[in-house]
Design a protein around this motif. Structure first.
Motif, PDB file in Angstrom:
ATOM      1  N   GLN A  38      25.778 -12.787 -54.603  1.00  0.00           N
ATOM      2  CA  GLN A  38      27.187 -13.183 -54.629  1.00  0.00           C
ATOM      3  C   GLN A  38      27.650 -14.577 -55.075  1.00  0.00           C
ATOM      4  O   GLN A  38      28.481 -14.849 -55.788  1.00  0.00           O
ATOM      5  CB  GLN A  38      27.876 -13.056 -53.308  1.00  0.00           C
ATOM      6  N   HIS A  39      26.934 -15.609 -54.631  1.00  0.00           N
ATOM      7  CA  HIS A  39      27.193 -16.955 -55.090  1.00  0.00           C
ATOM      8  C   HIS A  39      26.934 -17.227 -56.028  1.00  0.00           C
ATOM      9  O   HIS A  39      27.677 -17.898 -57.104  1.00  0.00           O
ATOM     10  CB  HIS A  39      26.358 -17.839 -53.918  1.00  0.00           C
ATOM     11  N   GLN A  40      25.790 -16.712 -56.936  1.00  0.00           N
ATOM     12  CA  GLN A  40      25.494 -16.726 -58.320  1.00  0.00           C
ATOM     13  C   GLN A  40      26.602 -16.083 -59.130  1.00  0.00           C
ATOM     14  O   GLN A  40      27.024 -16.930 -60.077  1.00  0.00           O
ATOM     15  CB  GLN A  40      24.177 -16.305 -58.734  1.00  0.00           C
ATOM     16  N   GLN A  41      27.258 -15.183 -58.362  1.00  0.00           N
ATOM     17  CA  GLN A  41      28.233 -14.339 -59.459  1.00  0.00           C
ATOM     18  C   GLN A  41      29.371 -15.235 -59.332  1.00  0.00           C
ATOM     19  O   GLN A  41      30.036 -15.433 -60.428  1.00  0.00           O
ATOM     20  CB  GLN A  41      28.487 -13.051 -58.845  1.00  0.00           C
ATOM     21  N   GLU A  42      29.914 -15.825 -58.359  1.00  0.00           N
ATOM     22  CA  GLU A  42      30.972 -16.496 -58.095  1.00  0.00           C
ATOM     23  C   GLU A  42      30.938 -17.878 -58.980  1.00  0.00           C
ATOM     24  O   GLU A  42      31.742 -18.257 -59.714  1.00  0.00           O
ATOM     25  CB  GLU A  42      31.092 -17.094 -56.732  1.00  0.00           C
ATOM     26  N   VAL A  43      29.649 -18.536 -59.036  1.00  0.00           N
ATOM     27  CA  VAL A  43      29.327 -19.656 -59.782  1.00  0.00           C
ATOM     28  C   VAL A  43      29.386 -19.382 -61.435  1.00  0.00           C
ATOM     29  O   VAL A  43      30.007 -20.111 -61.808  1.00  0.00           O
ATOM     30  CB  VAL A  43      27.962 -20.110 -59.546  1.00  0.00           C
ATOM     31  N   SER A  44      29.007 -17.984 -61.889  1.00  0.00           N
ATOM     32  CA  SER A  44      29.024 -17.814 -62.955  1.00  0.00           C
ATOM     33  C   SER A  44      30.638 -17.643 -63.517  1.00  0.00           C
ATOM     34  O   SER A  44      31.093 -18.089 -64.564  1.00  0.00           O
ATOM     35  CB  SER A  44      28.174 -16.514 -63.244  1.00  0.00           C
ATOM     36  N   ASN A  45      31.225 -16.939 -62.523  1.00  0.00           N
ATOM     37  CA  ASN A  45      32.897 -16.753 -62.659  1.00  0.00           C
ATOM     38  C   ASN A  45      33.463 -18.179 -62.951  1.00  0.00           C
ATOM     39  O   ASN A  45      34.364 -18.301 -63.831  1.00  0.00           O
ATOM     40  CB  ASN A  45      33.486 -15.826 -61.732  1.00  0.00           C
ATOM     41  N   LEU A  46      33.163 -18.981 -61.964  1.00  0.00           N
ATOM     42  CA  LEU A  46      33.824 -20.441 -62.122  1.00  0.00           C
ATOM     43  C   LEU A  46      33.419 -21.073 -63.264  1.00  0.00           C
ATOM     44  O   LEU A  46      34.381 -21.742 -63.922  1.00  0.00           O
ATOM     45  CB  LEU A  46      33.523 -21.357 -60.879  1.00  0.00           C
ATOM     46  N   LYS A  47      32.173 -20.896 -63.955  1.00  0.00           N
ATOM     47  CA  LYS A  47      31.873 -21.580 -65.141  1.00  0.00           C
ATOM     48  C   LYS A  47      32.490 -21.056 -66.195  1.00  0.00           C
ATOM     49  O   LYS A  47      32.858 -21.670 -67.212  1.00  0.00           O
ATOM     50  CB  LYS A  47      30.317 -21.428 -65.178  1.00  0.00           C
ATOM     51  N   CYS A  48      32.567 -19.747 -66.372  1.00  0.00           N
ATOM     52  CA  CYS A  48      33.641 -19.079 -67.292  1.00  0.00           C
ATOM     53  C   CYS A  48      34.990 -19.553 -67.196  1.00  0.00           C
ATOM     54  O   CYS A  48      35.755 -19.860 -68.403  1.00  0.00           O
ATOM     55  CB  CYS A  48      33.488 -17.549 -67.295  1.00  0.00           C
ATOM     56  N   ILE A  49      35.621 -19.857 -65.955  1.00  0.00           N
ATOM     57  CA  ILE A  49      37.118 -20.243 -65.577  1.00  0.00           C
ATOM     58  C   ILE A  49      37.046 -21.691 -66.354  1.00  0.00           C
ATOM     59  O   ILE A  49      38.007 -22.011 -67.217  1.00  0.00           O
ATOM     60  CB  ILE A  49      37.356 -20.231 -64.670  1.00  0.00           C
TER      61      ILE A  49
END
Length: 169
Positions: free
Chosen positions: A55-66
């Motif tokens: 979940q953390h990795q997914q959130e980090v990935s989403n934040l990087k995209c943003i």
């Protein structure tokens, strides 16, 4: 004869030994159950840790995209983030940095630190401001002088000396 050999005592001791063996077996069973429960808890913990990590990795990935989108949509955004970091490295606090990034001039007294020169310089009642050039690049100025040049003046280095040492300004 039993009384001579202590038959009652032997019988009593044999019963006690049998009782102790049962207690040892019960305790061994409890230990085995506890070990099983502990292993289940470890397995559950490992699964939960993996799930949380994913979940953390997914959130980090989403934040990087943003952030990547923000960089594309607002080209000056990255410049502002870099200038924020730079101001804080020089020694300005968060409130002062915010004012500088809003284009305000602030009066400052205290020590400023240059990572480039690995030195501190006393800034006594100076004005600080972030200035944009025609290409929208941001530059920190002290008393209307670029901060690198201001530091050179404060630590007594001439431009020739800094060029010899390979220090950029």
């Amino acid at each position: 004869m039993n009384s001579l050999l202590g038959g009652n005592k032997v019988n009593r001791l044999e019963k006690e030994i049998a009782q102790l063996h049962r207690e040892v077996e019960d305790l061994n069973d409890q230990i085995e159950r506890l070990n099983t429960d502990m292993q289940k808890l470890k397995d559950n913990h490992a699964r939960e840790l993996n799930r949380t990590s994913e979940q953390h990795q997914q959130e980090v990935s989403n934040l990087k995209c943003i952030i990547d989108k923000a960089y594309r949509w607002f080209p000056s955004f990255k410049r502002f983030l870099n200038m924020e970091r730079e101001c804080q490295e020089y020694g300005f606090n968060a409130e002062q940095t915010d004012k500088l990034l809003y284009g305000q001039t602030i009066n400052y007294s205290g020590w400023l630190h240059s990572n480039e020169y690995r030195r501190n310089a006393l800034a006594n009642n100076v004005t600080a401001q972030v200035i944009r050039d025609e290409k929208q690049n941001l530059f920190l100025h002290i008393n209307e002088t670029p901060i690198a040049q201001w530091f050179m003046e404060q630590i007594g280095l001439s431009q020739k000396e800094t060029q010899k040492k390979g220090i950029r300004h």
